[in-house]
Design an enzyme around this catalytic site. Structure first.
Site, PDB file in Angstrom:
ATOM      1  N   HIS A 109       1.427   1.913  -3.250  1.00  0.00           N
ATOM      2  CA  HIS A 109       0.424   2.776  -3.875  1.00  0.00           C
ATOM      3  C   HIS A 109       0.911   4.211  -4.015  1.00  0.00           C
ATOM      4  O   HIS A 109       0.378   4.967  -4.813  1.00  0.00           O
ATOM      5  CB  HIS A 109      -0.876   2.747  -3.061  1.00  0.00           C
ATOM      6  CG  HIS A 109      -1.583   1.425  -3.135  1.00  0.00           C
ATOM      7  ND1 HIS A 109      -2.740   1.151  -2.439  1.00  0.00           N
ATOM      8  CD2 HIS A 109      -1.299   0.296  -3.838  1.00  0.00           C
ATOM      9  CE1 HIS A 109      -3.133  -0.081  -2.708  1.00  0.00           C
ATOM     10  NE2 HIS A 109      -2.282  -0.621  -3.541  1.00  0.00           N
TER      11      HIS A 109
ATOM     12  N   ASP B 269       0.889  -1.170   0.000  1.00  0.00           N
ATOM     13  CA  ASP B 269       0.000   0.000   0.000  1.00  0.00           C
ATOM     14  C   ASP B 269       0.922   1.214   0.000  1.00  0.00           C
ATOM     15  O   ASP B 269       2.002   1.161  -0.596  1.00  0.00           O
ATOM     16  CB  ASP B 269      -0.937  -0.036   1.216  1.00  0.00           C
ATOM     17  CG  ASP B 269      -2.261   0.686   0.959  1.00  0.00           C
ATOM     18  OD1 ASP B 269      -2.200   1.867   0.561  1.00  0.00           O
ATOM     19  OD2 ASP B 269      -3.331   0.097   1.165  1.00  0.00           O
TER      20      ASP B 269
END
Length: 489
Positions: free
Chosen positions: A331, A297
């Site tokens: 991310h 993430d």
């Protein structure tokens, strides 16, 4: 002559002070005022974990041995807990003030995959007050603590995390489906237990619809913890260690002051759901330097609470230096939000490189957050192979990665202005310069709110090669100097 002697004495004192604090250089010449941050001073005594009947083979739990060793040091006023070579299987470890948790080369602290070892506690996750399982490694209200050395801290995250089929190989997916007690909750989405599925079905942004203790315990597997939770601590050093395979977020300093994260490696599989590497939340005076992040993430993320809970806390994340760091998969390389309701200010990001991240520089929020993000200074960023945006400001964050949002065709540009209230997020006064990006999907995205445009962004010496050009929606006072976007097919 007297002046020369006095000058020499003063220079000598300056050199000595600098030598005693190697971190002084990182708070010098910043575009905002920030006090020096120093490493915690730990008493000069030590105990050896193996002296407390701990098993180095990984076959037996060492939870009690860790607790006894920490208590023994604490009763003497603190010191160094030395973890020697070996695999040390354990339940939760709680650090206390004035203790250095030191992992020697070859030391692996492996947290046991057993939810019964991790009691439910009241805590904060993703900016909201809630309950979660106790973190594998934690400290609350401690002062002068450190986690140092050359070893590995492993959270056994695969026991806790869900997995999306699209993110793994076919053979990996088939192995997951064969695990006893696990299930495919919906097409292409695997969860580790029925209790996890039950928790997620009624959840609102990872907070389950549970009222009684019985209901909370029924969905306990869903309440996967952050691996390293440091709450309300002062004078913290994380140095040298490998932190990996966390159940949820990896490192989470919350409401801490004087934090140094130096030369660590923080890693999670690319498919790790909520597998953020570092979430620095509502902290003051922090250095994140010379470290590497490889996450499922966001990589380096700055937060300050979510919505009403975050505004009620009202503690900004401020006075932070990020210098000399590398982010691989993730991310976002450097990220602010989306939980920024307490405010974010006075952040310096320099000399960093993002290689293969979904997004390079990512600023995200949504209506309902409130909070002000301002005085962010970014200088000297190198990026390559960025899947989506080299730089994005998106005020319509909906819980997805940018790649997922693009794949799903999310489009929030046709919007109607709403009244400005305490729930309106504000992003302003951000300086970005000396950025080079080789190959991105999109150059830049400015996607503000019609009632609160992104305001006062300076772009200088920016060079991006991308498939698609920059877009600007609901943004004002954007200054550009030597900004070049080269499109390629």
């Amino acid at each position: 002559m007297k002046r020369n002697v006095l000058t020499l004495i003063l220079l000598t004192l300056v050199v000595c002070m600098s030598a005693t604090n190697p971190y002084k250089q990182y708070t010098a010449n910043l575009p905002f005022a920030m006090q020096q941050v120093e490493a915690p001073v730990i008493p000069d005594r030590q105990v050896l974990l193996s002296d407390f009947q701990a098993d180095p083979t990984g076959l037996h739990l060492c939870t009690e041995s860790f607790a006894k060793a920490i208590d023994a040091l604490s009763q003497q006023g603190g010191g160094h807990l030395i973890v020697p070579r070996g695999v040390w299987l354990t339940g939760p470890i709680v650090l206390k003030s004035n203790i250095d948790f030191h992992l020697e080369k070859g030391a692996v602290v492996l947290f046991a995959p057993d939810e019964n070892l991790y009691p439910l506690i009241k805590t904060s996750f993703e900016g909201l007050d809630t309950r979660r399982c106790q973190s594998p490694l934690s400290a609350n209200g401690a002062a002068n603590i450190s986690i140092t050395g050359d070893g590995v801290i492993d959270g056994n995250g695969q026991y806790w995390r869900p997995v999306k089929k699209a993110k793994v190989t076919e053979s990996h997916w088939n192995r997951l489906l064969s695990q006893p007690g696990s299930m495919e909750m919906k097409k292409g989405y695997w969860v580790p237990s029925e209790g996890y599925a039950k928790g997620e079905q009624g959840a609102n942004m990872n907070v389950p619809n549970a009222q009684t203790d019985e209901e909370w315990n029924a969905v306990k597997r869903f309440l996967r913890p952050v691996m390293v939770s440091l709450v309300g601590c002062k004078n913290v050093l994380l140095q040298g260690v490998i932190f990996q395979n966390s159940p949820a977020w990896n490192l989470h300093p919350l409401m801490c002051e004087n934090v140094i994260i130096d030369q660590v490696l923080v890693r999670n599989p690319a498919y790790a759901q909520n597998g953020d590497a570092l979430d620095l939340e509502s902290c003051k005076n922090a250095l994140i330097i010379n470290s590497r992040f490889d996450a499922g993430d966001d990589g380096i993320c700055i937060k300050s609470g979510k919505d009403a809970d975050g505004r009620r806390r009202g503690i900004p994340c401020e006075n932070v230096v990020v210098d000399g760091c590398t982010v691989f998969a993730g991310h976002g390389g450097f990220v602010v939000g989306s939980e920024m309701s307490g405010g974010v200010r006075n952040i310096s990001v320099k000399n960093c490189q993002f290689v293969g991240t979904d997004v390079g520089l990512r600023f995200k929020s949504t209506r309902g957050r409130g909070g002000i993000v301002e005085n962010i200074f970014i200088d000297g960023i190198s990026m390559s192979d960025i899947a989506t945006y080299a730089l994005t400001f998106n005020m319509y964050y909906g819980g997805k990665s940018v790649a997922e949002a693009l794949a799903d065709g999310d489009n929030n540009k046709e919007v109607v202005a709403e009244p400005v209230t305490e729930e309106t997020p504000i992003f302003r006064h951000i300086d970005i310069r000396n950025v080079n990006c080789y190959h991105a999907g999109f150059a830049m995205e400015f996607n503000g709110l019609p009632e609160m445009p992104i305001d006062g962004i300076n772009l200088e010496n920016i060079n991006i090669s991308a498939r698609h050009d920059a877009t600007f929606n609901y943004s004002r006072n954007i200054t550009k100097k030597n900004v070049n976007v080269t499109l390629y097919k």
